[in-house]
Motif scaffolding. Structure first.
Motif, PDB file in Angstrom:
ATOM      1  N   SER A  41       0.829  -1.206   0.000  1.00 16.61           N
ATOM      2  CA  SER A  41       0.000   0.000   0.000  1.00 16.61           C
ATOM      3  C   SER A  41       0.865   1.258   0.000  1.00 16.61           C
ATOM      4  O   SER A  41       0.589   2.215  -0.740  1.00 16.61           O
ATOM      5  CB  SER A  41      -0.911  -0.013   1.222  1.00 16.61           C
ATOM      6  OG  SER A  41      -1.623   1.191   1.311  1.00 16.61           O
ATOM      7  N   THR A  45       1.056   4.043  -3.008  1.00 18.92           N
ATOM      8  CA  THR A  45       0.782   5.461  -2.760  1.00 18.92           C
ATOM      9  C   THR A  45       1.942   6.332  -3.223  1.00 18.92           C
ATOM     10  O   THR A  45       1.742   7.343  -3.903  1.00 18.92           O
ATOM     11  CB  THR A  45       0.516   5.697  -1.253  1.00 18.92           C
ATOM     12  OG1 THR A  45      -0.615   4.915  -0.868  1.00 18.92           O
ATOM     13  CG2 THR A  45       0.267   7.156  -0.962  1.00 18.92           C
ATOM     14  N   ASN A  48       2.125   6.579  -7.017  1.00 20.50           N
ATOM     15  CA  ASN A  48       1.151   7.531  -7.555  1.00 20.50           C
ATOM     16  C   ASN A  48       1.645   8.971  -7.403  1.00 20.50           C
ATOM     17  O   ASN A  48       1.521   9.776  -8.329  1.00 20.50           O
ATOM     18  CB  ASN A  48      -0.205   7.366  -6.872  1.00 20.50           C
ATOM     19  CG  ASN A  48      -0.922   6.125  -7.314  1.00 20.50           C
ATOM     20  OD1 ASN A  48      -0.733   5.633  -8.413  1.00 20.50           O
ATOM     21  ND2 ASN A  48      -1.764   5.600  -6.441  1.00 20.50           N
TER      22      ASN A  48
END
Length: 71
Positions: A41, A45, A48
């Protein structure tokens, strides 16, 4: 501040973030099962954000060329 300088700052920030991503990817190799979700995760993140930084830098660089040609 001009667009070109601004774009270079975004590229620099993206490169710094890339190092952070690599650090988490290294942790992923030796991670236990309970930590995998957190690491994946976090990496997702940061990736991105990295791509956002690169795209903004490209846009600013493009604007610097446009403003240079208009002058």
């Amino acid at each position: 501040m001009d667009y070109f300088t601004w774009s270079q700052e975004y590229y620099r920030d993206a490169e710094n973030l890339k190092q952070t991503i690599k650090k988490y990817e290294e942790q992923l190799k030796g991670a236990d099962y309970t930590n995998l979700e957190f690491l994946n995760s976090t990496i997702s993140t940061y990736r991105n954000i990295y791509y956002d930084l690169i795209n903004i830098a490209k846009e600013l660089e493009s604007r610097s060329k446009e403003s240079y040609n208009a002058a």
